[in-house]
Motif scaffolding. Structure first.
Motif, PDB file in Angstrom:
ATOM      1  N   ARG A   1       0.828  -1.209   0.000  1.00 15.08           N
ATOM      2  CA  ARG A   1       0.000   0.000   0.000  1.00 15.08           C
ATOM      3  C   ARG A   1       0.856   1.250   0.000  1.00 15.08           C
ATOM      4  N   ILE A   2       0.428   2.251  -0.772  1.00 15.53           N
ATOM      5  CA  ILE A   2       1.044   3.569  -0.791  1.00 15.53           C
ATOM      6  C   ILE A   2      -0.071   4.594  -0.610  1.00 15.53           C
ATOM      7  N   VAL A   3       0.106   5.485   0.372  1.00 13.55           N
ATOM      8  CA  VAL A   3      -0.877   6.543   0.616  1.00 13.55           C
ATOM      9  C   VAL A   3      -0.136   7.871   0.683  1.00 13.55           C
ATOM     10  N   ILE A   4      -0.442   8.767  -0.245  1.00 13.56           N
ATOM     11  CA  ILE A   4       0.166  10.098  -0.262  1.00 13.56           C
ATOM     12  C   ILE A   4      -0.949  11.127  -0.319  1.00 13.56           C
ATOM     13  N   GLY A   5      -1.005  11.989   0.658  1.00 13.08           N
ATOM     14  CA  GLY A   5      -2.052  13.005   0.688  1.00 13.08           C
ATOM     15  C   GLY A   5      -2.130  13.643   2.060  1.00 13.08           C
ATOM     16  N   GLU A   6      -2.962  14.644   2.196  1.00 12.81           N
ATOM     17  CA  GLU A   6      -3.140  15.292   3.482  1.00 12.81           C
ATOM     18  C   GLU A   6      -3.815  14.330   4.464  1.00 12.81           C
ATOM     19  N   GLY A   7      -3.261  14.220   5.668  1.00 15.83           N
ATOM     20  CA  GLY A   7      -3.822  13.344   6.688  1.00 15.83           C
ATOM     21  C   GLY A   7      -3.533  11.874   6.485  1.00 15.83           C
ATOM     22  N   ALA A   8      -2.591  11.538   5.602  1.00 16.88           N
ATOM     23  CA  ALA A   8      -2.302  10.122   5.314  1.00 16.88           C
ATOM     24  C   ALA A   8      -1.846   9.359   6.547  1.00 16.88           C
ATOM     25  N   LEU A   9      -1.186  10.043   7.484  1.00 19.85           N
ATOM     26  CA  LEU A   9      -0.693   9.359   8.679  1.00 19.85           C
ATOM     27  C   LEU A   9      -1.817   8.726   9.484  1.00 19.85           C
ATOM     28  N   LEU A  10      -3.021   9.258   9.385  1.00 21.25           N
ATOM     29  CA  LEU A  10      -4.155   8.732  10.145  1.00 21.25           C
ATOM     30  C   LEU A  10      -4.468   7.281   9.797  1.00 21.25           C
TER      31      LEU A  10
ATOM     32  N   TYR B   1      12.358   5.643  -1.255  1.00 18.19           N
ATOM     33  CA  TYR B   1      11.280   5.110  -0.423  1.00 18.19           C
ATOM     34  C   TYR B   1      10.766   3.765  -0.920  1.00 18.19           C
ATOM     35  N   ALA B   2      10.559   3.637  -2.221  1.00 16.38           N
ATOM     36  CA  ALA B   2       9.966   2.413  -2.768  1.00 16.38           C
ATOM     37  C   ALA B   2      10.997   1.480  -3.383  1.00 16.38           C
ATOM     38  N   SER B   3      12.263   1.835  -3.313  1.00 18.30           N
ATOM     39  CA  SER B   3      13.278   1.026  -3.989  1.00 18.30           C
ATOM     40  C   SER B   3      13.669  -0.183  -3.152  1.00 18.30           C
ATOM     41  N   ASN B   4      14.356  -1.102  -3.796  1.00 14.94           N
ATOM     42  CA  ASN B   4      14.848  -2.293  -3.109  1.00 14.94           C
ATOM     43  C   ASN B   4      16.373  -2.258  -2.988  1.00 14.94           C
ATOM     44  N   VAL B   5      16.929  -1.058  -2.855  1.00 18.80           N
ATOM     45  CA  VAL B   5      18.369  -0.922  -2.648  1.00 18.80           C
ATOM     46  C   VAL B   5      18.629  -0.048  -1.428  1.00 18.80           C
ATOM     47  N   ALA B   6      19.747  -0.337  -0.761  1.00 20.60           N
ATOM     48  CA  ALA B   6      20.130   0.424   0.436  1.00 20.60           C
ATOM     49  C   ALA B   6      21.606   0.785   0.337  1.00 20.60           C
ATOM     50  N   PRO B   7      21.931   2.059   0.063  1.00 19.46           N
ATOM     51  CA  PRO B   7      23.336   2.482   0.054  1.00 19.46           C
ATOM     52  C   PRO B   7      23.817   2.714   1.490  1.00 19.46           C
TER      53      PRO B   7
ATOM     54  N   ILE C   1       3.972   2.587   2.381  1.00 17.21           N
ATOM     55  CA  ILE C   1       4.585   3.919   2.399  1.00 17.21           C
ATOM     56  C   ILE C   1       3.492   4.941   2.693  1.00 17.21           C
ATOM     57  N   ILE C   2       3.743   5.771   3.687  1.00 15.14           N
ATOM     58  CA  ILE C   2       2.800   6.837   4.046  1.00 15.14           C
ATOM     59  C   ILE C   2       3.495   8.175   3.840  1.00 15.14           C
ATOM     60  N   GLY C   3       2.907   9.007   3.004  1.00 12.87           N
ATOM     61  CA  GLY C   3       3.425  10.346   2.778  1.00 12.87           C
ATOM     62  C   GLY C   3       2.356  11.368   3.102  1.00 12.87           C
TER      63      GLY C   3
ATOM     64  N   VAL D   1       8.421   8.499  -5.308  1.00 11.02           N
ATOM     65  CA  VAL D   1       8.002   7.126  -5.019  1.00 11.02           C
ATOM     66  C   VAL D   1       7.916   6.310  -6.302  1.00 11.02           C
ATOM     67  N   LEU D   2       7.384   6.908  -7.347  1.00  8.92           N
ATOM     68  CA  LEU D   2       7.291   6.196  -8.620  1.00  8.92           C
ATOM     69  C   LEU D   2       8.683   5.858  -9.154  1.00  8.92           C
ATOM     70  N   SER D   3       9.634   6.747  -8.926  1.00 11.85           N
ATOM     71  CA  SER D   3      11.011   6.475  -9.320  1.00 11.85           C
ATOM     72  C   SER D   3      11.543   5.236  -8.594  1.00 11.85           C
ATOM     73  N   GLY D   4      11.237   5.132  -7.313  1.00 16.09           N
ATOM     74  CA  GLY D   4      11.656   3.948  -6.563  1.00 16.09           C
ATOM     75  C   GLY D   4      11.011   2.679  -7.081  1.00 16.09           C
ATOM     76  N   ILE D   5       9.782   2.786  -7.547  1.00 14.08           N
ATOM     77  CA  ILE D   5       9.097   1.616  -8.111  1.00 14.08           C
ATOM     78  C   ILE D   5       9.804   1.135  -9.374  1.00 14.08           C
TER      79      ILE D   5
END
Length: 451
Positions: free
Chosen positions: A26-35, A142-148, A166-168, A247-251
């Motif tokens: 799940r990906i949620v990006i928007g105002e109040g997404a943390l809720l 955020y959405a990638s599968n790599v960790a530098p 991912i919550i933004g 986020v789309l870049s990470g995808i």
């Protein structure tokens, strides 16, 4: 709002003959997404939760997230790093591991790049899930599968897992320090170079490339470029658009399985400078800001390449002796040199036979490579874009002196076994000269901007 369902947990049969998939629930990006965090935790059936943050991100969103969970009857332990500037190295990994409760089944990472890289690495090693609660639109991992991470004094990229969610929350993202917002924009503008490097690698070495993923990444860049002025004014709609692009870049990285669609010569320069500044105990600019400067330099190098065909194709041995190369690596990399030398001895990317094979391929496909170079924005145009939003575009603006910038052009490529512009210049024996020309351009650019 973007329909994230079409990107997540579904197989995409591609014309590149691979099946792409991104395993984020799940990906949620928007105002109040943390809720939505408590409901996500309940739906996942998690029982032993640890919130990971630092002092800044806990204040920005961690305290609010903790109160939301407590109000929903969900208890969690905390692992809060006290450092003002967290370094993603072995020490930080050890501190995080020590702070996790026994039987932890979910990490809720509240933060951005460095914290996210630490959490995705640890979660992968321990086979536990993690959620990302973003606190800044500052990078595309955020959405990638790599960790530098920095391991043995060397910037090393590990292929790991992905967050389950991912919550933004735009209300939180819009309050991020402005330099972090600009860093996210800088990270995305660097994709011009990394996509060119990917295409050139495909032409020269036959490396796998995917037009579908490449077009997705170009869409990400367009989204961010259109929103960057509004984001620079903290407009929430523009902040949301920048976060979506990141986020789309990470995808796209998840679709390919590595960072190739999002990391090229501009990132090699950024990682190199980070290592050098840390070694010298100097302040280190945010990753995306270093990428922005690396992008200007890389674009200039692509411009200069157009006029260096004869120099590249000139007959002669262009490969440094192993002894001379190792001497330069020890000078440049200092305590990280042994690991860099070990990588080269293992991969042999600078070996005479490999260099000559690539040189012949470049000569055979010069016109095709030039078409890629000519499709790029100019270095001066990129500098104007960055300057327009108050972002750095010169090495001196991020604490990188001329020698460090020169060394990066010639030797930053040694951090990865990945073909791109910097390796092409090295193979042709023109890296030294091109570095000098690029430095001359930057000095003139700085002079013009000051008058």
């Amino acid at each position: 709002m973007r329909d994230w369902e079409k990107y997540l947990n579904r197989d995409i049969a591609c014309e590149c003959h691979r099946t792409h998939r991104c395993g984020i629930d799940r990906i949620v990006i928007g105002e109040g997404a943390l809720l939505e965090l408590p409901a996500m935790i309940r739906e996942g059936g998690y029982k032993n939760i640890c919130m990971v943050a630092d002092a800044n991100t806990y204040a920005a969103a961690g305290k609010q997230a903790e109160a939301l969970l407590a109000g929903s009857g969900i208890l969690c332990t905390k692992a809060v790093f006290p450092e003002a500037e967290l370094i993603p190295d072995e020490h930080a990994l050890g501190v995080l591991l020590a702070g996790l409760p026994d039987g932890c089944d979910l990490m809720v990472c509240v933060g951005s790049g460095t914290l996210g890289d630490l959490c995705k690495f640890v979660s992968h090693k321990l086979h536990i899930d993690y959620f990302m609660v973003a606190t800044a639109p500052s990078m595309d991992g955020y959405a990638s599968n790599v960790a530098p991470l920095i391991v043995k004094d060397t910037k090393t990229t590990y292929e790991v897992g992905r967050p389950k969610a991912i919550i933004g929350d735009v209300n939180i993202l819009a309050r991020a320090p402005m330099e972090m917002i600009r860093a996210g924009i800088g990270d995305m503008l660097g994709k011009y170079v990394c996509l060119a490097d990917w295409r050139v690698a495909h032409i020269v070495t036959g490396e796998y490339a995917c037009g579908f993923v490449e077009n997705m990444m170009r869409e990400c860049v367009d989204v961010v470029k259109q929103a960057m002025d509004g984001a620079n004014r903290r407009e929430k709609g523009a902040i949301a658009a920048v976060m979506e692009g990141l986020v789309l870049s990470g995808i796209t990285m998840s679709y390919v399985g590595n960072s190739r669609p999002a990391s090229g010569s501009e990132h090699h320069l950024s990682h190199f400078w980070e290592m050098m500044l840390l070694q010298q105990g100097k302040p280190d600019a945010l990753h995306g800001l270093k990428v922005a400067v690396g992008t200007v330099i890389s674009l200039k190098l692509y411009e200069l390449l157009k006029n260096n065909k004869e120099a590249f194709l000139k007959p002669g041995d262009r490969v440094l002796s192993q002894e001379k190369w190792e001497g330069e690596i020890r000078r440049v990399y200092g305590p990280a040199a042994p690991e860099v030398i070990r990588l080269e001895r293992e991969m042999r990317k600078n070996a005479l036979e490999q260099v000559e094979e690539r040189r012949k391929a470049v000569a055979a496909h010069w016109d095709e490579i030039m078409r890629v170079a000519k499709s790029l924005p100019s270095a001066e145009e990129m500098a104007d874009i960055l300057n327009g939003i108050g972002a750095p575009y010169l090495p001196c603006q991020i604490g990188v002196d001329e020698q460090m910038a020169r060394d990066g052009i010639i030797y930053a490529k040694e951090l990865r076994n990945r073909y791109g512009l910097l390796q092409l210049l090295f193979d042709g024996g023109i890296a030294q000269g091109m570095a000098g020309d690029a430095m001359g351009f930057l000095k003139q650019l700085n002079k013009e901007r000051q008058t």
